[in-house]
Scaffold this motif. Structure first.
Motif, PDB file in Angstrom:
ATOM      1  N   VAL A  47       9.285   6.490 -11.082  1.00 36.83           N
ATOM      2  CA  VAL A  47       8.261   5.313 -11.073  1.00 36.83           C
ATOM      3  C   VAL A  47       6.648   6.370 -10.677  1.00 36.83           C
ATOM      4  CG1 VAL A  47       7.500   3.446 -10.106  1.00 36.83           C
ATOM      5  CG2 VAL A  47      10.012   3.806  -9.626  1.00 36.83           C
ATOM      6  N   ARG A  48       5.906   6.009 -11.552  1.00 38.83           N
ATOM      7  CA  ARG A  48       4.655   6.666 -11.188  1.00 38.83           C
ATOM      8  C   ARG A  48       3.671   5.356 -10.316  1.00 38.83           C
ATOM      9  NH1 ARG A  48       2.213  11.175 -12.655  1.00 38.83           N
ATOM     10  NH2 ARG A  48       3.860  11.564 -13.987  1.00 38.83           N
ATOM     11  N   TYR A  49       3.181   5.917  -9.323  1.00 38.69           N
ATOM     12  CA  TYR A  49       2.271   4.792  -8.614  1.00 38.69           C
ATOM     13  C   TYR A  49       1.165   5.658  -7.937  1.00 38.69           C
ATOM     14  CZ  TYR A  49       0.622   1.437  -5.212  1.00 38.69           C
ATOM     15  OH  TYR A  49      -0.232   0.642  -4.664  1.00 38.69           O
ATOM     16  N   GLU A  50       0.052   5.219  -8.523  1.00 40.88           N
ATOM     17  CA  GLU A  50      -1.137   5.937  -7.813  1.00 40.88           C
ATOM     18  C   GLU A  50      -1.205   7.368  -8.009  1.00 40.88           C
ATOM     19  OE1 GLU A  50      -2.367   4.002  -4.113  1.00 40.88           O
ATOM     20  OE2 GLU A  50      -3.415   2.422  -5.356  1.00 40.88           O
ATOM     21  N   GLY A  51      -0.880   7.913  -8.929  1.00 41.65           N
ATOM     22  CA  GLY A  51      -0.777   9.249  -9.217  1.00 41.65           C
ATOM     23  C   GLY A  51       0.317  10.086  -8.724  1.00 41.65           C
ATOM     24  N   MET A  75       5.386  -6.131  -8.012  1.00 42.59           N
ATOM     25  CA  MET A  75       5.978  -4.724  -8.007  1.00 42.59           C
ATOM     26  C   MET A  75       4.782  -3.676  -7.554  1.00 42.59           C
ATOM     27  SD  MET A  75       8.877  -4.963  -9.152  1.00 42.59           S
ATOM     28  CE  MET A  75       9.487  -6.517  -8.550  1.00 42.59           C
ATOM     29  N   ASP A  76       3.497  -4.017  -7.992  1.00 38.08           N
ATOM     30  CA  ASP A  76       2.239  -3.233  -7.466  1.00 38.08           C
ATOM     31  C   ASP A  76       2.323  -3.408  -5.990  1.00 38.08           C
ATOM     32  OD1 ASP A  76       1.047  -1.929  -9.423  1.00 38.08           O
ATOM     33  OD2 ASP A  76      -0.822  -2.296  -8.080  1.00 38.08           O
ATOM     34  N   HIS A  77       2.576  -4.467  -5.358  1.00 42.76           N
ATOM     35  CA  HIS A  77       2.549  -4.709  -4.014  1.00 42.76           C
ATOM     36  C   HIS A  77       3.701  -3.926  -3.374  1.00 42.76           C
ATOM     37  CE1 HIS A  77       1.722  -7.807  -0.640  1.00 42.76           C
ATOM     38  NE2 HIS A  77       1.434  -6.868   0.026  1.00 42.76           N
ATOM     39  N   LEU A  78       4.906  -3.967  -4.103  1.00 38.97           N
ATOM     40  CA  LEU A  78       6.076  -3.576  -3.615  1.00 38.97           C
ATOM     41  C   LEU A  78       5.935  -1.827  -3.367  1.00 38.97           C
ATOM     42  CD1 LEU A  78       8.975  -3.992  -2.783  1.00 38.97           C
ATOM     43  CD2 LEU A  78       9.558  -3.734  -4.987  1.00 38.97           C
ATOM     44  N   MET A  79       5.298  -1.264  -4.496  1.00 33.88           N
ATOM     45  CA  MET A  79       5.004   0.103  -4.346  1.00 33.88           C
ATOM     46  C   MET A  79       4.091   0.450  -3.552  1.00 33.88           C
ATOM     47  SD  MET A  79       7.244   1.730  -6.211  1.00 33.88           S
ATOM     48  CE  MET A  79       6.764   3.184  -5.997  1.00 33.88           C
ATOM     49  N   ARG A  80       3.154  -0.430  -3.348  1.00 33.10           N
ATOM     50  CA  ARG A  80       2.108  -0.079  -2.272  1.00 33.10           C
ATOM     51  C   ARG A  80       2.685  -0.102  -0.870  1.00 33.10           C
ATOM     52  NH1 ARG A  80      -1.938  -4.448  -0.963  1.00 33.10           N
ATOM     53  NH2 ARG A  80      -2.149  -4.576  -3.015  1.00 33.10           N
ATOM     54  N   ALA A  81       3.727  -0.948  -0.556  1.00 38.67           N
ATOM     55  CA  ALA A  81       4.529  -0.899   0.791  1.00 38.67           C
ATOM     56  C   ALA A  81       5.302   0.388   0.649  1.00 38.67           C
ATOM     57  CB  ALA A  81       5.244  -2.533   0.730  1.00 38.67           C
ATOM     58  N   VAL A  82       5.920   0.587  -0.345  1.00 36.57           N
ATOM     59  CA  VAL A  82       6.793   1.903  -0.325  1.00 36.57           C
ATOM     60  C   VAL A  82       5.921   3.138   0.076  1.00 36.57           C
ATOM     61  CG1 VAL A  82       7.876   3.445  -1.720  1.00 36.57           C
ATOM     62  CG2 VAL A  82       8.487   1.101  -1.958  1.00 36.57           C
ATOM     63  N   ALA A  83       4.521   3.282  -0.605  1.00 37.03           N
ATOM     64  CA  ALA A  83       4.013   4.318  -0.299  1.00 37.03           C
ATOM     65  C   ALA A  83       3.433   4.346   1.331  1.00 37.03           C
ATOM     66  CB  ALA A  83       2.757   4.447  -1.305  1.00 37.03           C
ATOM     67  N   GLU A  84       2.874   3.295   1.812  1.00 34.48           N
ATOM     68  CA  GLU A  84       2.702   3.120   3.005  1.00 34.48           C
ATOM     69  C   GLU A  84       3.570   3.459   4.223  1.00 34.48           C
ATOM     70  OE1 GLU A  84      -0.678  -0.259   2.610  1.00 34.48           O
ATOM     71  OE2 GLU A  84       0.870  -0.842   3.597  1.00 34.48           O
ATOM     72  N   THR A  85       4.779   3.079   3.794  1.00 39.62           N
ATOM     73  CA  THR A  85       6.164   3.128   4.763  1.00 39.62           C
ATOM     74  C   THR A  85       6.604   4.586   4.569  1.00 39.62           C
ATOM     75  OG1 THR A  85       6.501   0.884   4.209  1.00 39.62           O
ATOM     76  CG2 THR A  85       8.506   2.252   5.244  1.00 39.62           C
ATOM     77  N   ILE A  86       6.197   5.337   3.471  1.00 41.67           N
ATOM     78  CA  ILE A  86       6.889   6.638   3.486  1.00 41.67           C
ATOM     79  C   ILE A  86       5.724   7.533   4.563  1.00 41.67           C
ATOM     80  CG2 ILE A  86       6.681   8.777   2.088  1.00 41.67           C
ATOM     81  CD1 ILE A  86       8.194   7.168  -0.089  1.00 41.67           C
ATOM     82  N   ASP A  87       4.428   7.084   4.223  1.00 46.50           N
ATOM     83  CA  ASP A  87       3.455   7.719   5.128  1.00 46.50           C
ATOM     84  C   ASP A  87       3.470   7.344   6.690  1.00 46.50           C
ATOM     85  OD1 ASP A  87       2.476   8.930   3.150  1.00 46.50           O
ATOM     86  OD2 ASP A  87       0.530   7.603   2.710  1.00 46.50           O
TER      87      ASP A  87
END
Ligand SMILES: Nc1nc2c(ncn2[C@@H]2O[C@H](COP(=O)(O)OP(=O)(O)OP(=O)(O)O)[C@@H](O)[C@H]2O)c(=O)[nH]1
Ligand SMILES: [Mg+2]
Length: 270
Positions: A44-48, A151-163
């Protein structure tokens, strides 16, 4: 590579639909080593950034009762996913949350995809996502995976939760004497330098999980300890009542959370 995502959830909750919506055609299928369970992996590509996502087999629990359960839990515990997307069916929250509590107990870094909210709405089931998120200590994102909604919102949460990992909020208490036993076992297990979280292993040992026992029995430094025989004798002696009590506590927690966060038509608020 910016991280590995594991997709976990009950059978039919929509994991593969989420997987397809996120990866498009960027996926391949193989098998987990040693078993006949299918392994789907994609990108999956999300925000680069590029993420690897693994679609795990559907399970109701993470015990050692089936190949599916063992594959799922091994990957969560030793495959080092940076985040676990727990896909839950919004029309069946109470049943689905049993698995969620187990994920949190494993120390997994969880994001909940509250899927099938279209169906829940049609059935007039109201879910308070904020209450659910608060109780679980994880982000909860509503999705309609077959229409790619959320799906976009989900990936945003994923990125935030990894950080900023959010695990560790749900700490189950099993009451006494179980909590005391767990603390003692955890202390014993810490000496083993195991690849599994000691708190999780302790619960599994008290539950009588054969696979957890094998992990501990085969650990060289634990075997060499003075405690080793006593711990295993005690486990064997208490097995049945503890097992029931532990499962019962988990169900109680799940029904408490459900009462807080879900309203079904015809069920009055208390
Ligand atoms: N109404 C509705 N249907 C959905 C949604 N997401 C998935 N589905 C449907 O639900 C069914 C099950 O979805 P899958 O993605 O196969 O579920 P799964 O979790 O991968 O199932 P297993 O791999 O068998 O554990 C399919 O028919 C999907 O089209 C949703 O948000 N709303
Ligand atoms: Mg599937």
């Amino acid at each position: 590579m910016s991280g590995t995502i594991a997709l976990v959830g009950n059978p039919n909750s929509g994991k593969t639909t989420v997987f397809n919506a996120l990866t498009g055609s960027n996926q391949h299928v193989g098998n987990w080593p040693g078993v006949t369970v299918e392994r789907k992996e994609g990108q999956v590509r999300y925000e680069g950034k590029l993420y690897t996502i693994v679609d795990l087999p559907g399970t109701y629990s993470l015990g050692a009762f089936s190949e599916d359960e063992v594959v799922a839990r091994e990957f969560i515990l030793t495959g080092n996913p940076d985040v676990v997307i727990n896909v839950i069916d919004a029309t069946n929250i109470e049943r689905n949350l049993y698995l969620t509590t187990q994920l949190l107990e494993m120390g997994a870094n969880v994001v909940v995809a509250l899927n099938m909210v279209d169906e829940a709405e049609a059935q007039k089931i109201a879910v308070d996502e904020k209450a659910l998120a608060r109780r679980l200590g994880a982000q909860v994102i509503p999705t309609v995976a077959n229409r790619r909604k959320g799906m976009d919102h989900l990936m945003r949460a994923v990125a935030e939760t990894i950080d900023a990992p959010q695990n560790g909020v749900v700490r189950l208490s099993y009451g006494q004497p179980i909590d005391a036993k767990l603390a003692e076992l955890e202390g014993f297990l810490l000496a083993g330098d195991l690849a599994y979280p000691p708190g999780w292993l302790a619960v599994k040992l008290l539950e009588g999980d054969e696979y957890a026992r094998k992990i501990v029995r085969e650990n060289g430094s634990l075997q060499a300890s003075k405690e080793f025989d006593r711990v295993f004798r005690e486990l064997a002696a208490h097995e049945d009542d503890l097992q029931l009590e532990i499962v019962d506590r988990r169900y109680k927690l799940v029904s408490e959370i459900t009462r807080d966060a879900v309203q079904r038509p015809g069920v009055a608020i208390q």
